[in-house]
Motif scaffolding. Structure first.
Motif, PDB file in Angstrom:
ATOM      1  N   ASN A   1      43.988  46.843  36.114  1.00 38.27           N
ATOM      2  CA  ASN A   1      42.837  47.685  35.788  1.00 38.27           C
ATOM      3  C   ASN A   1      41.497  47.003  36.033  1.00 38.27           C
ATOM      4  N   TYR A   2      41.433  45.709  35.763  1.00 35.37           N
ATOM      5  CA  TYR A   2      40.149  45.008  35.818  1.00 35.37           C
ATOM      6  C   TYR A   2      40.154  43.871  36.838  1.00 35.37           C
ATOM      7  N   LEU A   3      41.145  43.872  37.719  1.00 41.66           N
ATOM      8  CA  LEU A   3      41.275  42.763  38.659  1.00 41.66           C
ATOM      9  C   LEU A   3      40.047  42.624  39.559  1.00 41.66           C
ATOM     10  N   GLU A   4      39.544  43.737  40.083  1.00 45.49           N
ATOM     11  CA  GLU A   4      38.368  43.650  40.959  1.00 45.49           C
ATOM     12  C   GLU A   4      37.164  43.100  40.218  1.00 45.49           C
ATOM     13  N   GLN A   5      37.038  43.457  38.941  1.00 49.58           N
ATOM     14  CA  GLN A   5      35.926  42.938  38.136  1.00 49.58           C
ATOM     15  C   GLN A   5      36.061  41.422  37.962  1.00 49.58           C
ATOM     16  N   ALA A   6      37.279  40.959  37.745  1.00 45.45           N
ATOM     17  CA  ALA A   6      37.508  39.517  37.635  1.00 45.45           C
ATOM     18  C   ALA A   6      37.172  38.820  38.956  1.00 45.45           C
ATOM     19  N   ILE A   7      37.625  39.400  40.062  1.00 39.02           N
ATOM     20  CA  ILE A   7      37.330  38.834  41.387  1.00 39.02           C
ATOM     21  C   ILE A   7      35.825  38.796  41.627  1.00 39.02           C
ATOM     22  N   ASP A   8      35.133  39.872  41.269  1.00 38.50           N
ATOM     23  CA  ASP A   8      33.671  39.923  41.460  1.00 38.50           C
ATOM     24  C   ASP A   8      32.973  38.794  40.708  1.00 38.50           C
ATOM     25  N   SER A   9      33.493  38.443  39.537  1.00 39.39           N
ATOM     26  CA  SER A   9      32.855  37.366  38.774  1.00 39.39           C
ATOM     27  C   SER A   9      33.045  36.016  39.450  1.00 39.39           C
ATOM     28  N   VAL A  10      34.088  35.903  40.274  1.00 35.49           N
ATOM     29  CA  VAL A  10      34.266  34.681  41.087  1.00 35.49           C
ATOM     30  C   VAL A  10      33.325  34.733  42.287  1.00 35.49           C
ATOM     31  N   LEU A  11      33.274  35.882  42.937  1.00 33.97           N
ATOM     32  CA  LEU A  11      32.441  36.021  44.128  1.00 33.97           C
ATOM     33  C   LEU A  11      30.956  35.833  43.815  1.00 33.97           C
ATOM     34  N   SER A  12      30.562  36.078  42.587  1.00 32.71           N
ATOM     35  CA  SER A  12      29.144  35.944  42.212  1.00 32.71           C
ATOM     36  C   SER A  12      28.756  34.506  41.868  1.00 32.71           C
ATOM     37  N   GLN A  13      29.707  33.590  41.831  1.00 34.64           N
ATOM     38  CA  GLN A  13      29.400  32.208  41.469  1.00 34.64           C
ATOM     39  C   GLN A  13      28.501  31.552  42.521  1.00 34.64           C
ATOM     40  N   ASP A  14      27.596  30.693  42.056  1.00 34.43           N
ATOM     41  CA  ASP A  14      26.665  30.045  42.998  1.00 34.43           C
ATOM     42  C   ASP A  14      27.173  28.694  43.491  1.00 34.43           C
ATOM     43  N   TYR A  15      28.374  28.292  43.072  1.00 32.97           N
ATOM     44  CA  TYR A  15      28.928  27.016  43.530  1.00 32.97           C
ATOM     45  C   TYR A  15      29.336  27.145  45.000  1.00 32.97           C
TER      46      TYR A  15
ATOM     47  N   CYS B   1      43.253  37.936  34.701  1.00 35.24           N
ATOM     48  CA  CYS B   1      42.886  39.038  35.593  1.00 35.24           C
ATOM     49  C   CYS B   1      42.107  40.152  34.889  1.00 35.24           C
ATOM     50  N   ASP B   2      41.987  40.087  33.553  1.00 35.60           N
ATOM     51  CA  ASP B   2      41.186  41.094  32.855  1.00 35.60           C
ATOM     52  C   ASP B   2      39.935  40.506  32.211  1.00 35.60           C
ATOM     53  N   ASP B   3      39.641  39.243  32.511  1.00 41.05           N
ATOM     54  CA  ASP B   3      38.438  38.593  31.990  1.00 41.05           C
ATOM     55  C   ASP B   3      37.449  38.328  33.118  1.00 41.05           C
ATOM     56  N   CYS B   4      36.282  37.789  32.762  1.00 43.04           N
ATOM     57  CA  CYS B   4      35.261  37.458  33.764  1.00 43.04           C
ATOM     58  C   CYS B   4      34.571  36.153  33.384  1.00 43.04           C
ATOM     59  N   PHE B   5      34.059  35.457  34.389  1.00 43.77           N
ATOM     60  CA  PHE B   5      33.201  34.319  34.096  1.00 43.77           C
ATOM     61  C   PHE B   5      31.931  34.819  33.409  1.00 43.77           C
TER      62      PHE B   5
END
Length: 309
Positions: A17-31, A98-102
């Motif tokens: 359900n929230y996998l894309e949201q979790a992935i987005d929080s990785v993609l938004s990282q500035d590292y 997979c259901d959490d975010c940074f």
């Protein structure tokens, strides 16, 4: 600053359900150097192609590599995570449910700096707990009273014997940890974190607390489901038998009796429960007092909240 590769590992199983949201929080990282490793543990309906396409369409230059794989059968969390760690190439390994975010876009950057500054092999921090929509803040974990325990591995081990308060959701590792101590114990199925924390603190390996919020934790997600699972219960029994009870000299006499009572209560014939309670009457009394205190603390908080409305 040296910029080593960081591997973010996302495990999935029948819940996307929230996998894309979790992935987005990785993609938004500035590292600048991130590897994403997604491993599904044999879900019946796992759309490998669409996830791969989502990563391909949304990845930024700092995503050095990504892999999306599926185990042919369900292995359990521990084996799945071990396989993912072995498959990854990063100097530092950051699991993400997979259901959490940074918490924000600087989490990985600040984690790497903290690893390099402290030379710790394990770092954990705060997680902020929200409702399932991520709109209502619930609480922050761990409690402040627990933070001082991280300065003393013996005290931390004893407190962890009582219960695990270190959230795997916001705990990261250096690859060196697994090179020195080996991978996660595959005698366990679901519990990847708790046996590891007990082992590390028992042998004196430091778990460093980073005074920073790392994860936005979704209450009601897959990691907070309450259904009783016999495999999970077997993991708990194994922890008591293998990670706590053999180390009587490292914990207080009362705590040892409490853990022995818990193990026997969980594994012996329920018809003998009354006799068991009599034998461990001191433990039973302590447990009753604790539950009464918890009840009254919740009751008082509820009353205060009602009057504040």
């Amino acid at each position: 600053m040296n910029q080593p590769l960081v591997s973010v590992i996302i495990l999935t199983y029948n819940y996307f359900n929230y996998l894309e949201q979790a992935i987005d929080s990785v993609l938004s990282q500035d590292y600048p150097k991130i590897e994403i490793v997604i491993s599904d543990d044999g879900s019946e309906y796992f759309d490998n192609t669409s996830i791969d396409m989502y990563l391909k369409e949304n990845s930024k230059p700092n995503i050095i590599a990504y892999t999306v794989t599926q185990n042919p059968e369900n292995l359990g969390i521990v084996k799945n995570l071990n396989r993912s760690i072995k498959r990854s190439r990063g100097t530092y390994i950051v699991p993400l449910d997979c259901d959490d975010c940074f918490y924000d876009e600087k989490v990985i950057t600040t984690l790497v700096k903290e690893f390099q500054k402290t030379r710790a092999n394990v770092i954990t921090g705060y997680m902020e707990v929200y409702d399932s929509s991520f709109k209502k803040f619930m609480n922050r974990s761990p409690e402040k009273s627990k933070i001082k325990l991280f300065k003393n591995t013996n005290r931390l081990f004893q407190e962890l014997c009582r219960r695990n308060f270190i959230a795997s959701a916001c705990t990261s590792y250096s690859r060196k940890l697994f090179e020195v101590y080996g991978f996660l114990d595959e005698r366990y199925t679901f519990l990847d974190d708790y046996p590891l924390y007990l082992k590390l603190t028992r042998i004196g390996e430091r778990i460093h607390f980073f005074n920073r919020t790392i994860i936005k934790y979704r209450l009601g997600g897959i990691s907070t489901r309450k259904a009783k699972n016999p495999v999970f219960e077997a993991d708990i029994n194994r922890i008591l038998k293998q990670e706590i009870l053999p180390y009587k000299e490292k914990i207080s006499k009362l705590l040892y009796r409490e853990k022995m009572f818990d193990y026997r209560r969980r594994t012996e014939n329920k018809r003998h429960l009354f006799q068991l309670c009599l034998r461990y009457l001191d433990v039973v009394v302590v447990k009753i007092i604790f539950r009464v205190r918890v009840f009254f603390s919740y009751f008082i908080v509820s009353i205060v909240q009602i009057f504040r409305r």
